[in-house]
Every structure is written in C-alpha cells, then in structure tokens.
Design a protein around this motif. Structure first.
Motif, PDB file in Angstrom:
ATOM      1  N   LYS A  16      36.287   3.939  20.427  1.00 36.37           N
ATOM      2  CA  LYS A  16      34.830   3.854  20.325  1.00 36.37           C
ATOM      3  C   LYS A  16      34.218   5.166  20.805  1.00 36.37           C
ATOM      4  CE  LYS A  16      31.745   0.013  20.826  1.00 36.37           C
ATOM      5  NZ  LYS A  16      31.462  -1.228  21.490  1.00 36.37           N
ATOM      6  N   GLY A  17      33.266   5.660  20.056  1.00 33.85           N
ATOM      7  CA  GLY A  17      32.622   6.925  20.417  1.00 33.85           C
ATOM      8  C   GLY A  17      32.794   7.982  19.343  1.00 33.85           C
ATOM      9  N   TRP A  18      33.407   7.615  18.247  1.00 34.48           N
ATOM     10  CA  TRP A  18      33.595   8.526  17.115  1.00 34.48           C
ATOM     11  C   TRP A  18      33.000   7.890  15.875  1.00 34.48           C
ATOM     12  CZ3 TRP A  18      35.532  13.143  18.352  1.00 34.48           C
ATOM     13  CH2 TRP A  18      36.301  13.248  19.510  1.00 34.48           C
ATOM     14  N   ILE A  19      32.372   8.717  15.043  1.00 35.68           N
ATOM     15  CA  ILE A  19      31.828   8.242  13.775  1.00 35.68           C
ATOM     16  C   ILE A  19      32.047   9.329  12.732  1.00 35.68           C
ATOM     17  CG2 ILE A  19      29.691   7.717  12.513  1.00 35.68           C
ATOM     18  CD1 ILE A  19      28.730   6.192  14.891  1.00 35.68           C
ATOM     19  N   VAL A  20      32.409   8.898  11.531  1.00 37.28           N
ATOM     20  CA  VAL A  20      32.490   9.795  10.388  1.00 37.28           C
ATOM     21  C   VAL A  20      31.325   9.455   9.466  1.00 37.28           C
ATOM     22  CG1 VAL A  20      33.790  10.390   8.309  1.00 37.28           C
ATOM     23  CG2 VAL A  20      34.972  10.127  10.470  1.00 37.28           C
ATOM     24  N   VAL A  21      30.645  10.494   9.010  1.00 33.69           N
ATOM     25  CA  VAL A  21      29.522  10.319   8.103  1.00 33.69           C
ATOM     26  C   VAL A  21      29.892  10.963   6.773  1.00 33.69           C
ATOM     27  CG1 VAL A  21      27.054  10.664   7.762  1.00 33.69           C
ATOM     28  CG2 VAL A  21      27.977  10.505  10.097  1.00 33.69           C
ATOM     29  N   GLU A  22      29.821  10.185   5.699  1.00 32.47           N
ATOM     30  CA  GLU A  22      30.209  10.724   4.399  1.00 32.47           C
ATOM     31  C   GLU A  22      29.277  11.863   3.988  1.00 32.47           C
ATOM     32  OE1 GLU A  22      28.642   7.478   1.414  1.00 32.47           O
ATOM     33  OE2 GLU A  22      30.342   6.647   2.522  1.00 32.47           O
ATOM     34  N   SER A  23      29.842  12.781   3.245  1.00 33.06           N
ATOM     35  CA  SER A  23      29.147  14.023   2.890  1.00 33.06           C
ATOM     36  C   SER A  23      27.785  13.793   2.248  1.00 33.06           C
ATOM     37  CB  SER A  23      30.029  14.881   1.988  1.00 33.06           C
ATOM     38  OG  SER A  23      30.324  14.203   0.792  1.00 33.06           O
TER      39      SER A  23
END
Length: 116
Positions: free
Chosen positions: A77-84
């Motif tokens: 928890k504490g990581w996020i990926v945001v799509e381009s």
C-alpha cells in the motif's frame, strides 16, 4: 533502460527547482527527492507515484489509477500506477505529482516542496 522520455521531461518540469535525483529502477526512470521515491516514468508512458498509504483507497477511485504489481505480486500500500492517457494534461500530471510530494514531505519530515 527503457522509459517514456516525453513523460520523464514532463515530470522534470513539474519538479523543477527541487533537488531531484534520477535513478533507473522499476523498469523506468525514477525521480527521488529527499532520497525517497516520488515518481517513475515507465516504458509504456504510465506514471507510478509513491503516495500516502492512508489515501490509497481514495486515489484508486480516480480514473486510470491502479494498484501496481511487480513480478506478479501486488505492491504494498502506498504505490499507484496511473495509465498514460490519464496524465496527458499538465493539470492531471501535476495533481499526481503533488500527491507524491505531499507524502514525500510528510515521510521526510517536511522536505522541500515546489511553489504551487
């Protein structure tokens, strides 16, 4: 090292004026402030940010935000990926970088932040 150079340049612009160190990791180019990971530009043009674990559930409700996996395992928890496609606008990119900087300052005991 493969990473989206355009996204990396845009991240540099948002972080301009801060003491940033660039490091190859997570399959991309990672931007560190206060010796802490802030954001990563990967080869697909996606943005990965380090954010406050308390805010993850709310942030995952934003369009294009996903919980990242590494080597087939969900990251902590504490990581996020945001799509381009969800960081194409400067405003959207800045918003995600601000989330990362807020957590970085909190985790670093009030380290440097850019002027809004």
């Amino acid at each position: 090292m493969a990473y989206d150079r355009e996204l990396a340049d845009r991240i540099r612009a948002v972080l301009s004026g801060l003491p940033v160190r660039e490091v190859s990791m997570f399959g991309g180019l990672t931007f560190m402030i206060n010796d802490r990971i802030t954001a990563t530009a990967n080869s697909a043009g996606d943005l990965m940010v380090r954010c406050d674990p308390v805010r993850v559930e709310d942030l995952l409700d934003r369009d294009g935000a996903q919980w990242p996996s590494m080597r087939g395992r969900r990251m902590s928890k504490g990581w996020i990926v945001v799509e381009s496609a969800r960081v194409e606008s400067g405003e959207d990119l800045r918003s995600w970088i601000e989330e990362a900087l807020d957590y970085n300052a909190k985790a670093s005991g009030g380290g440097p932040r850019p002027a809004a």
